[in-house]
Motif scaffolding. Structure first.
Motif, PDB file in Angstrom:
ATOM      1  N   PHE A   1       0.835  -1.194   0.000  1.00 49.67           N
ATOM      2  CA  PHE A   1       0.000   0.000   0.000  1.00 49.67           C
ATOM      3  C   PHE A   1       0.874   1.250   0.000  1.00 49.67           C
ATOM      4  N   ASP A   2       0.313   2.351  -0.521  1.00 49.22           N
ATOM      5  CA  ASP A   2       1.046   3.603  -0.628  1.00 49.22           C
ATOM      6  C   ASP A   2       0.910   4.481   0.609  1.00 49.22           C
ATOM      7  N   LYS A   3      -0.164   4.253   1.392  1.00 52.76           N
ATOM      8  CA  LYS A   3      -0.399   5.116   2.538  1.00 52.76           C
ATOM      9  C   LYS A   3      -1.187   4.372   3.603  1.00 52.76           C
ATOM     10  N   VAL A   4      -0.826   4.650   4.860  1.00 54.10           N
ATOM     11  CA  VAL A   4      -1.580   4.160   6.010  1.00 54.10           C
ATOM     12  C   VAL A   4      -2.057   5.377   6.779  1.00 54.10           C
ATOM     13  N   GLU A   5      -3.342   5.366   7.130  1.00 52.71           N
ATOM     14  CA  GLU A   5      -3.928   6.481   7.862  1.00 52.71           C
ATOM     15  C   GLU A   5      -4.369   6.045   9.253  1.00 52.71           C
ATOM     16  N   PHE A   6      -4.479   7.032  10.132  1.00 50.65           N
ATOM     17  CA  PHE A   6      -5.001   6.849  11.489  1.00 50.65           C
ATOM     18  C   PHE A   6      -5.966   7.994  11.737  1.00 50.65           C
ATOM     19  N   ARG A   7      -7.113   7.700  12.326  1.00 50.73           N
ATOM     20  CA  ARG A   7      -8.085   8.741  12.673  1.00 50.73           C
ATOM     21  C   ARG A   7      -8.341   8.672  14.172  1.00 50.73           C
ATOM     22  N   VAL A   8      -8.133   9.821  14.837  1.00 52.06           N
ATOM     23  CA  VAL A   8      -8.153   9.855  16.298  1.00 52.06           C
ATOM     24  C   VAL A   8      -9.013  11.024  16.769  1.00 52.06           C
ATOM     25  N   ASP A   9      -9.844  10.769  17.762  1.00 50.28           N
ATOM     26  CA  ASP A   9     -10.622  11.836  18.393  1.00 50.28           C
ATOM     27  C   ASP A   9      -9.664  12.934  18.856  1.00 50.28           C
ATOM     28  N   GLU A  10      -9.971  14.156  18.516  1.00 45.42           N
ATOM     29  CA  GLU A  10      -9.112  15.287  18.871  1.00 45.42           C
ATOM     30  C   GLU A  10      -8.835  15.359  20.373  1.00 45.42           C
ATOM     31  N   ARG A  11      -9.764  14.909  21.198  1.00 41.53           N
ATOM     32  CA  ARG A  11      -9.612  14.966  22.656  1.00 41.53           C
ATOM     33  C   ARG A  11      -8.727  13.856  23.208  1.00 41.53           C
ATOM     34  N   ASN A  12      -8.436  12.831  22.404  1.00 41.73           N
ATOM     35  CA  ASN A  12      -7.697  11.662  22.866  1.00 41.73           C
ATOM     36  C   ASN A  12      -6.190  11.906  22.731  1.00 41.73           C
TER      37      ASN A  12
ATOM     38  N   PRO B   1      -3.519  10.899  24.540  1.00 43.08           N
ATOM     39  CA  PRO B   1      -2.585   9.765  24.556  1.00 43.08           C
ATOM     40  C   PRO B   1      -2.502   9.028  23.210  1.00 43.08           C
ATOM     41  N   SER B   2      -3.637   8.821  22.554  1.00 40.39           N
ATOM     42  CA  SER B   2      -3.614   8.133  21.255  1.00 40.39           C
ATOM     43  C   SER B   2      -2.971   9.002  20.186  1.00 40.39           C
ATOM     44  N   ARG B   3      -3.223  10.289  20.234  1.00 37.20           N
ATOM     45  CA  ARG B   3      -2.593  11.186  19.257  1.00 37.20           C
ATOM     46  C   ARG B   3      -1.077  11.154  19.415  1.00 37.20           C
ATOM     47  N   LYS B   4      -0.604  11.209  20.668  1.00 35.46           N
ATOM     48  CA  LYS B   4       0.842  11.160  20.911  1.00 35.46           C
ATOM     49  C   LYS B   4       1.431   9.829  20.455  1.00 35.46           C
ATOM     50  N   ALA B   5       0.681   8.744  20.647  1.00 33.37           N
ATOM     51  CA  ALA B   5       1.165   7.424  20.223  1.00 33.37           C
ATOM     52  C   ALA B   5       1.319   7.368  18.707  1.00 33.37           C
ATOM     53  N   VAL B   6       0.360   7.925  17.973  1.00 29.63           N
ATOM     54  CA  VAL B   6       0.444   7.936  16.508  1.00 29.63           C
ATOM     55  C   VAL B   6       1.602   8.825  16.054  1.00 29.63           C
ATOM     56  N   GLU B   7       1.780   9.944  16.704  1.00 33.33           N
ATOM     57  CA  GLU B   7       2.898  10.828  16.361  1.00 33.33           C
ATOM     58  C   GLU B   7       4.238  10.155  16.662  1.00 33.33           C
ATOM     59  N   LYS B   8       4.291   9.383  17.740  1.00 37.35           N
ATOM     60  CA  LYS B   8       5.531   8.680  18.124  1.00 37.35           C
ATOM     61  C   LYS B   8       5.964   7.682  17.057  1.00 37.35           C
ATOM     62  N   ILE B   9       4.994   7.085  16.361  1.00 40.29           N
ATOM     63  CA  ILE B   9       5.347   6.100  15.327  1.00 40.29           C
ATOM     64  C   ILE B   9       5.493   6.733  13.948  1.00 40.29           C
ATOM     65  N   GLY B  10       5.508   8.059  13.891  1.00 40.12           N
ATOM     66  CA  GLY B  10       5.779   8.732  12.626  1.00 40.12           C
ATOM     67  C   GLY B  10       4.568   9.256  11.887  1.00 40.12           C
ATOM     68  N   GLY B  11       3.391   9.160  12.481  1.00 38.21           N
ATOM     69  CA  GLY B  11       2.200   9.694  11.828  1.00 38.21           C
ATOM     70  C   GLY B  11       2.248  11.215  11.757  1.00 38.21           C
TER      71      GLY B  11
ATOM     72  N   PHE C   1     -22.467  13.760  21.440  1.00 40.20           N
ATOM     73  CA  PHE C   1     -21.406  14.725  21.141  1.00 40.20           C
ATOM     74  C   PHE C   1     -20.898  14.496  19.718  1.00 40.20           C
ATOM     75  N   ARG C   2     -20.638  15.585  18.993  1.00 36.29           N
ATOM     76  CA  ARG C   2     -20.029  15.479  17.662  1.00 36.29           C
ATOM     77  C   ARG C   2     -18.545  15.787  17.799  1.00 36.29           C
ATOM     78  N   ARG C   3     -17.735  14.771  17.573  1.00 36.74           N
ATOM     79  CA  ARG C   3     -16.294  14.929  17.774  1.00 36.74           C
ATOM     80  C   ARG C   3     -15.605  15.472  16.534  1.00 36.74           C
ATOM     81  N   ASN C   4     -14.459  16.097  16.763  1.00 33.18           N
ATOM     82  CA  ASN C   4     -13.527  16.448  15.704  1.00 33.18           C
ATOM     83  C   ASN C   4     -12.536  15.295  15.591  1.00 33.18           C
ATOM     84  N   THR C   5     -12.177  14.936  14.365  1.00 35.27           N
ATOM     85  CA  THR C   5     -11.288  13.801  14.144  1.00 35.27           C
ATOM     86  C   THR C   5      -9.977  14.247  13.515  1.00 35.27           C
ATOM     87  N   CYS C   6      -8.874  13.940  14.185  1.00 36.77           N
ATOM     88  CA  CYS C   6      -7.535  14.237  13.661  1.00 36.77           C
ATOM     89  C   CYS C   6      -7.133  13.139  12.689  1.00 36.77           C
ATOM     90  N   CYS C   7      -6.718  13.551  11.508  1.00 36.68           N
ATOM     91  CA  CYS C   7      -6.309  12.604  10.464  1.00 36.68           C
ATOM     92  C   CYS C   7      -4.789  12.617  10.344  1.00 36.68           C
TER      93      CYS C   7
END
Length: 191
Positions: free
Chosen positions: A126-137, A139-149, A165-171
């Protein structure tokens, strides 16, 4: 669609199905475990429906769900999946990942992500792998950033949560051409 078994010294990812999902019942009952997810897994019925949805997506070739076995703890730890698989555009998402609190911060998730990224880029090509994380989360955002996201943007109020609640999603994304550097820098001890 044939789902592989992904394995290293620490973790074994095997296909999640209606025969093995019950290993996750107690973990799914942990309070607020999936608080940033629009899914319900707290009761056996909710968990079964969650798995059935993943299997329906698998039939449509848009998901590959895994059950996670922690070899160090010698027990099942949670689940993750390839999802929103777009074969034509060669893009998929790693998501629907949850592991019990007792496994968080133990290095298990790094092993899971290494195996899944390696398979996505090196076997599926595959050419790309994506992760979608609740903006409020955070710890998960930091984990994705730690692995190069890389944060590519925020989808505003795009997901309706169970509480209304309608969440914002970080891509986040990792490109195939970034994988070798990430593999050598971030995942050197997992290779």
């Amino acid at each position: 669609m044939n789902i592989p078994t992904l394995e290293n010294k620490r973790v074994k990812l095997t296909p999640l199905n209606l025969e093995n999902y019950t290993h996750l019942t107690e973990i799914g009952q942990q309070e607020n475990l999936v608080q940033y997810s629009p899914s319900k897994v707290e009761t056996p019925e909710d968990l079964k429906q969650y798995v059935q949805t993943a299997l329906d997506w698998q039939i449509n070739k848009t998901a590959m769900p895994f059950i996670i076995f922690d070899k160090k703890a010698n027990t099942y730890a949670g689940t993750s999946r390839y999802m929103n698989i777009n074969w034509h555009n060669s893009v998929l998402e790693i998501g629907a990942t949850w592991i019990g609190r007792e496994f968080q911060g133990t290095g298990l998730n790094m092993n899971i992500k290494f195996l899944m990224l390696q398979y996505a880029f090196e076997t599926l090509k595959f050419d790309k792998v994506e992760f979608r994380v609740d903006e409020r989360n955070i710890p998960s955002r930091k984990a994705v950033e730690k692995i190069g996201g890389i944060l590519e943007g925020v989808l505003r109020k795009n997901t309706l949560m169970l509480d209304g609640f309608r969440r914002n999603t970080c891509c986040y994304g990792i490109l195939k051409e970034e994988w070798d550097g990430i593999k050598n820098d971030v995942f050197a001890e997992y290779s």
